[in-house]
Design a protein around this motif. Sequence first.
Motif, PDB file in Angstrom:
ATOM      1  N   VAL A  50       0.480   3.726  -3.508  1.00  0.00           N
ATOM      2  CA  VAL A  50      -0.622   2.874  -3.965  1.00  0.00           C
ATOM      3  C   VAL A  50      -1.917   3.231  -3.259  1.00  0.00           C
ATOM      4  O   VAL A  50      -2.991   3.247  -3.876  1.00  0.00           O
ATOM      5  N   GLN A  51      -1.820   3.516  -1.962  1.00  0.00           N
ATOM      6  CA  GLN A  51      -3.031   3.869  -1.228  1.00  0.00           C
ATOM      7  C   GLN A  51      -3.731   5.075  -1.853  1.00  0.00           C
ATOM      8  O   GLN A  51      -4.925   5.050  -2.147  1.00  0.00           O
ATOM      9  N   GLU A  52      -2.968   6.137  -2.060  1.00  0.00           N
ATOM     10  CA  GLU A  52      -3.558   7.348  -2.624  1.00  0.00           C
ATOM     11  C   GLU A  52      -3.957   7.135  -4.080  1.00  0.00           C
ATOM     12  O   GLU A  52      -4.934   7.721  -4.552  1.00  0.00           O
ATOM     13  N   SER A  53      -3.251   6.263  -4.777  1.00  0.00           N
ATOM     14  CA  SER A  53      -3.627   5.950  -6.157  1.00  0.00           C
ATOM     15  C   SER A  53      -4.982   5.264  -6.207  1.00  0.00           C
ATOM     16  O   SER A  53      -5.778   5.503  -7.131  1.00  0.00           O
ATOM     17  N   MET A  54      -5.252   4.415  -5.218  1.00  0.00           N
ATOM     18  CA  MET A  54      -6.557   3.771  -5.159  1.00  0.00           C
ATOM     19  C   MET A  54      -7.627   4.790  -4.785  1.00  0.00           C
ATOM     20  O   MET A  54      -8.725   4.808  -5.352  1.00  0.00           O
ATOM     21  N   ASN A  55      -7.285   5.660  -3.828  1.00  0.00           N
ATOM     22  CA  ASN A  55      -8.246   6.684  -3.411  1.00  0.00           C
ATOM     23  C   ASN A  55      -8.699   7.539  -4.596  1.00  0.00           C
ATOM     24  O   ASN A  55      -9.875   7.849  -4.746  1.00  0.00           O
ATOM     25  N   ALA A  96       0.821  -1.208   0.000  1.00  0.00           N
ATOM     26  CA  ALA A  96       0.000   0.000   0.000  1.00  0.00           C
ATOM     27  C   ALA A  96       0.850   1.252   0.000  1.00  0.00           C
ATOM     28  O   ALA A  96       0.379   2.323  -0.396  1.00  0.00           O
ATOM     29  N   LYS A  97       2.120   1.152   0.431  1.00  0.00           N
ATOM     30  CA  LYS A  97       2.981   2.334   0.537  1.00  0.00           C
ATOM     31  C   LYS A  97       3.959   2.487  -0.623  1.00  0.00           C
ATOM     32  O   LYS A  97       4.736   3.432  -0.662  1.00  0.00           O
ATOM     33  N   THR A  98       3.928   1.526  -1.541  1.00  0.00           N
ATOM     34  CA  THR A  98       4.841   1.612  -2.680  1.00  0.00           C
ATOM     35  C   THR A  98       4.496   2.834  -3.530  1.00  0.00           C
ATOM     36  O   THR A  98       3.332   3.081  -3.840  1.00  0.00           O
ATOM     37  N   VAL A  99       5.529   3.582  -3.902  1.00  0.00           N
ATOM     38  CA  VAL A  99       5.331   4.809  -4.672  1.00  0.00           C
ATOM     39  C   VAL A  99       5.494   4.529  -6.171  1.00  0.00           C
ATOM     40  O   VAL A  99       6.440   3.870  -6.591  1.00  0.00           O
ATOM     41  N   TYR A 100       4.534   5.040  -6.939  1.00  0.00           N
ATOM     42  CA  TYR A 100       4.572   4.934  -8.403  1.00  0.00           C
ATOM     43  C   TYR A 100       4.577   6.342  -8.994  1.00  0.00           C
ATOM     44  O   TYR A 100       4.301   7.331  -8.311  1.00  0.00           O
TER      45      TYR A 100
END
Length: 767
Positions: free
Chosen positions: A468-473, A432-436
């Motif tokens: 990933v968390q914010e990408s899902m948000n 969830a914390k991986t940065v893309y």
Amino acid sequence: MGRAEERKARQRGGHRAAPKRRRSAPADGRGRIRRLFTWKKVVGAFLGVCLVVMGAFIVLYMVIDIPEGNPEADLQSNVYKYSDGSVMARTGERNREIVDLAKIPKEVQRTFVAAENKTFYNDAGVDLKGTARGVLNTLSGKGAQGGSTITQQYVKNYYLSQEQTVTRKLKELVISLKLDREKSKDYILAGYMNTSYYGRGAYGIQAAAQAYYRVDAEELTVEQGAYLSALLQAPNQYDWAIASETGKKLVQERWNYVLDNMVEQKWLSQGDRQGMEFPEPKEPKAAAGMEGQTGYLVEAANYSLKKQLVAQGDAEDMEQAKALVDLGGYTVTLNIDKKKQAALEKSVKEKLTSKLDPDKRDVDADVQAGAVSVDPKTGGVLAMYGGVDYIKHYTNNATRDDYQAASTFKPVILAAAVDQDAETQDGVPITAKTVYDGTSERPVMNGDQEVGFAPPNEDDKSYGDIDVQESMNQSVNSVFAQMGIDVGMPEVVKVAGELGMDTEGMEAVPAQTLGSMGASPLEMAGVYATLDNHGVKVTPSIVKSAEHKDRTMDFPDPVGERVISREAADTVTSVLTGVVDDGTAKTSVRDNPLRDGQVVAGKTGTSDNNKSAWFTGFTPDLVTSVGLFGEDAKTHSQVPMYKAAGVDRVNGGGFPAEIWAGYTFGVMDEVSKFDLETKQGNAVKPSNTPTNTESPTQSPTQEESSSPPESESPPTQSPTSDPPGSESPPESPTRSPSNSPSTEPPPGGGEETETEDPDFPGGDWLQ
């Protein structure tokens, strides 16, 4: 004449006495008749006739076999019930449901014997005097007469026709004798009670029990049974709801006659008899039809029933299964909860259909809604919304799979990544914390090679480095397109199938990461129910049980085996709580005044060119998927929903999420919490504490103001808190190497070709 006499004659004058003359025979021929009809001849003729009749009967007995049952007598209705046992609908040409005699109370069985044939258990199946009287009356034109036994009446109902002819009467006699020798009395009594007509369109004891007393046959009392048995003499005349005063008097006399006969036969005590009161039937009730949601529910149940008939070998294919279902006789209990079904229908009406006005906006006629609600612990479908009305729109929007799943597919990609311990291109574990790199239209890379796919984000918004968390948000397309390649698209498709999606024919291409495949609300509810159930497969089941007198239906358990790890399922659940608290669904769900602190996970979706919009969300106890679909009201082709209900664009975070929240929070019994086991899940802490203020109403400008599009700017607060149920500390963000952003249009584009919309520059790709 002797000498002495001759002498005397001569003395009298010399003449011989004349002989006496015989009397001549009467001229009217009466003597001839007497000679013809002597008692010996009459007896002889009678015996001769008897021998001829007996011979003829023997010939008939040898020639006439017990025939196949009358197809009309086999016609039954299918009965569909809610999970609580109340009747939802009946279908079929005959309102008949055959029940085993064992299910009917013994005392109720005896009311029919007492009413029609007290000697039933001891006779040979026929009443010779009654049959002879019937034959004579038929020959003389006096019409039908009573006097038949229960066996004869059953033979007439099931094997023959209702015509009044001598031939039919003789056949009835022969078949009754044979049937009584070959079958038990219980078999005959059950057939009689199940084939007789009771009025109110009810054939058979079960339909009659429902029609007159709203109970099943097994729940009938002696008093009620006596009334139903009395009805058979004159169903319409004795129907309490329409009977004249004379008819009411007659049926009460008949009812007393039945009970008195039971006392006489010692089937009922005198004391019990004295305490009985006449049971007035309920008013007639219209049979449940297929209008509204009922037709969709029955259709879905029938599909499940037919599939199971094929699966267990009762039918070779679906066509043969359909023929079996159409014959009737099934009692199908659905998992549908009556309360939740009503609540779902109410929410769709309040949040959507009441705001559609086709007279004002043509596009409003093109908006179709579908929804499915599932218990993640049992797999039961608790509620289903198939469309505005089954009579008006036959396609079930809850089960149709011809519209794109859009961004509701993104959690599947993350589930596959965590389950397979996938890594980024540079070997960084995907969490969830991986940065893309969230740059819009960034080419998707496989190693050093571009794969020919560079999807834009909604409104062509670039996010730069984003976890990933914010990408899902925020439903960032470019991140999940790259993640799909990192995991491996074949693996993503495989996990999608394991979670419950129909992947037959699904190509493992990058465009699938945007949810370009077709899916139904039923399908997506199953996928998310599996996530909610910690990775143990949940296949939504609308049928709870199905019974038939000739076959037993054993349905597979909707809850199966584990298909992904608990870590993977719980991580996705944790991440999806962020979509509600700080993402695309926050306005409609997070701030709902009915939420009362309930933790919620979910995902929005808005497809290419606004042809579909989704919200699939869940609590620990309930999973519901809501889809809106643009379907041309005349041609039924897929069309955009722009401007529907007065909003610029129908987003997943708008009407679908509002419907979901209105329903879910309305039927919630108590606040519950997720029990999550994950080391890497890290849902975003809500930017604002949920309040009990009134949720804003969607207005024509809502998509631009109160309900931001899925490309809304990231919140100012960064992920800092563990998800509910997580016991591990938050991880530090891990960076995935990014490639240089590209501003060129995507060279491939997969199945989506429209990259720009005049109202929304930068494209309207799956969100």
